[in-house]
Design an enzyme around this catalytic site. Structure first.
Site, PDB file in Angstrom:
ATOM      1  N   HIS A 145       0.839  -1.204   0.000  1.00  0.00           N
ATOM      2  CA  HIS A 145       0.000   0.000   0.000  1.00  0.00           C
ATOM      3  C   HIS A 145       0.878   1.260   0.000  1.00  0.00           C
ATOM      4  O   HIS A 145       0.683   2.163  -0.810  1.00  0.00           O
ATOM      5  CB  HIS A 145      -0.915  -0.012   1.232  1.00  0.00           C
ATOM      6  CG  HIS A 145      -1.729   1.229   1.389  1.00  0.00           C
ATOM      7  ND1 HIS A 145      -3.083   1.264   1.133  1.00  0.00           N
ATOM      8  CD2 HIS A 145      -1.391   2.484   1.788  1.00  0.00           C
ATOM      9  CE1 HIS A 145      -3.536   2.482   1.364  1.00  0.00           C
ATOM     10  NE2 HIS A 145      -2.525   3.247   1.765  1.00  0.00           N
ATOM     11  N   GLU A 146       1.843   1.312   0.917  1.00  0.00           N
ATOM     12  CA  GLU A 146       2.683   2.507   1.038  1.00  0.00           C
ATOM     13  C   GLU A 146       3.571   2.688  -0.189  1.00  0.00           C
ATOM     14  O   GLU A 146       3.736   3.803  -0.681  1.00  0.00           O
ATOM     15  CB  GLU A 146       3.510   2.468   2.323  1.00  0.00           C
ATOM     16  CG  GLU A 146       2.696   2.488   3.592  1.00  0.00           C
ATOM     17  CD  GLU A 146       1.677   3.622   3.684  1.00  0.00           C
ATOM     18  OE1 GLU A 146       1.889   4.703   3.082  1.00  0.00           O
ATOM     19  OE2 GLU A 146       0.655   3.428   4.360  1.00  0.00           O
TER      20      GLU A 146
END
Length: 183
Positions: A145-146
């Site tokens: 996600h990051e």
């Protein structure tokens, strides 16, 4: 140190591929990471990428609480606060698992996102040393996600069923057992 403003979906910085970091040990990069850490603590999130604070650099910070891992059936160990500079991700399995995600740049929303279940990631630390780790489950989800933020990708772009995009408030109200935390 400073608490930085979070860029929200629609801002151009979140749409662009972030620039690699050259000198990891520069005071500018070290200060940025300190400010990102303070910002993450202030907002109560799990992770933050530099583009989310209006800086187009390939830097990610995150931690994974053991309680969140346990809720996903993993060992209840914390993954300590980690800084990734110029990270790279390699899938180690073709298996993908769908899970609910939220994001500080999309306040109030959450959606079901398929992610690789097992990855290897490598990056520089704040001293400029390369390291690598394997991650599974929720840890792998957070890293993916990051790192997506570094390539101008927000989680709705990964969703395969937009009917699974909802307001967090409504999910909490109508979905028993759904745990959603902003990353």
């Amino acid at each position: 140190m400073a608490i930085l403003k979070i860029a929200r979906m629609g801002h151009p910085v979140l749409k662009a591929r972030a620039e690699p970091v050259g000198d990891v040990e520069s005071e500018q990069i070290q200060q940025l990471v300190r400010d990102m850490l303070e910002t993450l603590e202030d907002v109560g999130g799990i992770g933050l990428a530099a583009p989310q604070v209006h800086v187009s650099k390939r830097i990610v910070i995150f931690y994974v609480p053991g309680s969140r891992r346990a809720a996903s059936g993993e060992p209840a160990e914390d993954i300590p606060l980690t800084v990734l500079v110029n990270p790279e991700i390699e899938p180690l399995s073709e298996d993908k698992i769908s899970g609910m995600e939220a994001c500080l740049s999309l306040p109030g929303l959450a959606g079901a996102v398929p992610r690789w279940s097992h990855i290897r990631y490598r990056a520089l630390d704040l001293q400029g040393r390369m390291f690598e780790r394997e991650a599974k489950g929720y840890h792998a989800r957070v890293v993916q996600h990051e790192c997506d933020h570094l390539d101008g990708i927000l989680y709705p772009m990964r969703m395969t069923d937009l009917s699974q995009l909802a307001f967090v408030e409504e999910l909490r109200r109508f979905s028993e057992g759904q745990k959603v935390e902003e990353e």
